[in-house]
Write a protein that holds these residues in place. Structure first.
Motif, PDB file in Angstrom:
ATOM      1  N   ARG A   7      -6.968 -55.004 -67.746  1.00 50.38           N
ATOM      2  CA  ARG A   7      -8.105 -54.087 -67.805  1.00 50.38           C
ATOM      3  C   ARG A   7      -8.413 -53.671 -69.236  1.00 50.38           C
ATOM      4  N   ASP A  32      -4.331 -46.382 -63.129  1.00 49.93           N
ATOM      5  CA  ASP A  32      -5.227 -47.120 -62.240  1.00 49.93           C
ATOM      6  C   ASP A  32      -6.305 -46.226 -61.643  1.00 49.93           C
ATOM      7  N   TRP A  35      -8.705 -45.271 -64.374  1.00 49.03           N
ATOM      8  CA  TRP A  35      -9.563 -46.387 -64.763  1.00 49.03           C
ATOM      9  C   TRP A  35     -10.716 -46.531 -63.781  1.00 49.03           C
ATOM     10  N   ARG A  36     -10.394 -46.442 -62.467  1.00 52.94           N
ATOM     11  CA  ARG A  36     -11.454 -46.544 -61.463  1.00 52.94           C
ATOM     12  C   ARG A  36     -12.440 -45.383 -61.579  1.00 52.94           C
ATOM     13  N   ARG A  37     -11.925 -44.187 -61.852  1.00 55.88           N
ATOM     14  CA  ARG A  37     -12.801 -43.026 -62.011  1.00 55.88           C
ATOM     15  C   ARG A  37     -13.714 -43.190 -63.226  1.00 55.88           C
ATOM     16  N   ARG A  39     -14.574 -46.020 -64.650  1.00 57.44           N
ATOM     17  CA  ARG A  39     -15.475 -47.149 -64.405  1.00 57.44           C
ATOM     18  C   ARG A  39     -16.657 -46.718 -63.550  1.00 57.44           C
ATOM     19  N   LEU A  40     -16.400 -45.946 -62.496  1.00 57.89           N
ATOM     20  CA  LEU A  40     -17.486 -45.498 -61.623  1.00 57.89           C
ATOM     21  C   LEU A  40     -18.393 -44.485 -62.307  1.00 57.89           C
ATOM     22  N   GLU A  46     -20.811 -50.028 -58.814  1.00 54.56           N
ATOM     23  CA  GLU A  46     -19.561 -50.685 -58.445  1.00 54.56           C
ATOM     24  C   GLU A  46     -18.755 -49.895 -57.412  1.00 54.56           C
ATOM     25  N   TYR A  49     -16.496 -51.598 -54.755  1.00 55.87           N
ATOM     26  CA  TYR A  49     -15.274 -52.238 -55.216  1.00 55.87           C
ATOM     27  C   TYR A  49     -14.157 -51.253 -55.534  1.00 55.87           C
ATOM     28  N   GLN A  50     -14.397 -49.972 -55.359  1.00 55.93           N
ATOM     29  CA  GLN A  50     -13.415 -48.963 -55.742  1.00 55.93           C
ATOM     30  C   GLN A  50     -12.079 -49.145 -55.035  1.00 55.93           C
ATOM     31  N   HIS A  51     -12.103 -49.437 -53.760  1.00 52.89           N
ATOM     32  CA  HIS A  51     -10.860 -49.534 -52.996  1.00 52.89           C
ATOM     33  C   HIS A  51     -10.358 -50.963 -52.844  1.00 52.89           C
ATOM     34  N   HIS A  54      -6.553 -51.954 -53.268  1.00 52.28           N
ATOM     35  CA  HIS A  54      -5.750 -50.732 -53.320  1.00 52.28           C
ATOM     36  C   HIS A  54      -5.542 -50.182 -51.917  1.00 52.28           C
TER      37      HIS A  54
END
Length: 62
Positions: A7, A32, A35-37, A39-40, A46, A49-51, A54
């Motif tokens: 990433r 992780d 990073w998702r937070r 990114r969104l 996106e 694709y969050q979950h 995971h």
């Protein structure tokens, strides 16, 4: 290669924001999730694709 390293190489701006989120959370947020937070926050399209990848695992299953 570790996921966090991948990433970092693929999206340095998002990873930088995620590192800041981890630092400001006082250790309550892992990289992780941060990073998702991050990114969104910059790419709300996106969200589906969050979950992805995971999912919780049931340790009782073989």
């Amino acid at each position: 290669m570790r996921l966090s390293l991948t990433r970092w190489l693929l999206s340095p701006a998002t990873s930088w924001r995620a590192r800041k989120l981890v630092a400001t959370s006082g250790g309550r947020l892992d990289f992780d999730a941060a990073w998702r937070r991050a990114r969104l926050a910059s790419r709300p399209d996106e969200l589906p694709y969050q979950h992805y990848g995971h999912r919780a695992t049931d340790e009782r299953e073989p």
